[in-house]
Scaffold this motif. Sequence first.
Motif, PDB file in Angstrom:
ATOM      1  N   ARG A  43       0.884  -1.236  -0.074  1.00  0.00           N
ATOM      2  CA  ARG A  43       0.226   0.080   0.158  1.00  0.00           C
ATOM      3  C   ARG A  43       1.144   1.402  -0.337  1.00  0.00           C
ATOM      4  O   ARG A  43       0.701   2.219  -0.764  1.00  0.00           O
ATOM      5  N   ASP A  44       2.228   1.030   0.738  1.00  0.00           N
ATOM      6  CA  ASP A  44       3.228   2.213   0.377  1.00  0.00           C
ATOM      7  C   ASP A  44       3.617   2.231  -0.733  1.00  0.00           C
ATOM      8  O   ASP A  44       3.781   3.665  -1.426  1.00  0.00           O
ATOM      9  N   ALA A  45       3.583   1.348  -1.391  1.00  0.00           N
ATOM     10  CA  ALA A  45       4.468   1.427  -2.371  1.00  0.00           C
ATOM     11  C   ALA A  45       3.277   1.833  -3.135  1.00  0.00           C
ATOM     12  O   ALA A  45       3.661   3.138  -4.505  1.00  0.00           O
ATOM     13  N   THR A  46       1.983   1.955  -3.550  1.00  0.00           N
ATOM     14  CA  THR A  46       1.187   2.080  -4.180  1.00  0.00           C
ATOM     15  C   THR A  46       0.933   3.518  -4.288  1.00  0.00           C
ATOM     16  O   THR A  46       1.044   4.516  -5.253  1.00  0.00           O
ATOM     17  N   ARG A  47       1.339   4.515  -2.877  1.00  0.00           N
ATOM     18  CA  ARG A  47       1.148   5.537  -2.763  1.00  0.00           C
ATOM     19  C   ARG A  47       1.689   6.703  -2.970  1.00  0.00           C
ATOM     20  O   ARG A  47       2.018   7.360  -3.681  1.00  0.00           O
ATOM     21  N   ILE A  48       3.717   5.814  -2.744  1.00  0.00           N
ATOM     22  CA  ILE A  48       3.912   6.263  -3.486  1.00  0.00           C
ATOM     23  C   ILE A  48       4.361   6.621  -5.453  1.00  0.00           C
ATOM     24  O   ILE A  48       4.097   7.995  -5.401  1.00  0.00           O
ATOM     25  N   LEU A  49       3.503   5.607  -5.433  1.00  0.00           N
ATOM     26  CA  LEU A  49       3.001   5.219  -6.799  1.00  0.00           C
ATOM     27  C   LEU A  49       2.878   6.830  -7.656  1.00  0.00           C
ATOM     28  O   LEU A  49       2.737   7.848  -8.817  1.00  0.00           O
ATOM     29  N   LYS A  50       0.951   6.587  -6.791  1.00  0.00           N
ATOM     30  CA  LYS A  50       0.277   7.703  -6.893  1.00  0.00           C
ATOM     31  C   LYS A  50       0.567   9.279  -6.806  1.00  0.00           C
ATOM     32  O   LYS A  50       0.904  10.299  -7.531  1.00  0.00           O
ATOM     33  N   ARG A  51       1.582   9.345  -5.915  1.00  0.00           N
ATOM     34  CA  ARG A  51       2.750  10.546  -6.095  1.00  0.00           C
ATOM     35  C   ARG A  51       2.778  11.026  -7.056  1.00  0.00           C
ATOM     36  O   ARG A  51       2.991  12.468  -7.788  1.00  0.00           O
ATOM     37  N   TYR A  52       4.114   9.874  -7.328  1.00  0.00           N
ATOM     38  CA  TYR A  52       5.269  10.547  -8.333  1.00  0.00           C
ATOM     39  C   TYR A  52       3.580  10.790  -9.642  1.00  0.00           C
ATOM     40  O   TYR A  52       4.290  11.353 -10.491  1.00  0.00           O
ATOM     41  N   LEU A  53       2.887  10.325 -10.401  1.00  0.00           N
ATOM     42  CA  LEU A  53       2.046  10.272 -11.354  1.00  0.00           C
ATOM     43  C   LEU A  53       1.191  11.508 -10.954  1.00  0.00           C
ATOM     44  O   LEU A  53       1.228  12.132 -11.833  1.00  0.00           O
TER      45      LEU A  53
END
Length: 69
Positions: A43-53
């Motif tokens: 979930r943290d990795a997904t959150r990081i990807l959302k921020r990047y996008l």
Amino acid sequence: RLSRGGDRQLNRALHPLILHHRHHDPATRDSIARRVPDGKSSRDATRILKRYLARHLYRVMQTSTPLTT
């Protein structure tokens, strides 16, 4: 920073894009695979990807010229 409690419409729009990338984009899968051993959850990795996008899309919108009709 993209807050979990912030703009729900933006979060909802980014979520399917990230899910698609998680399953079909090799670079995204590699990114998640690097973060999980560092102690991040999926979930943290997904959150990081959302921020990047979100940051990437914001830069694109800032540099693009508006359409004129």
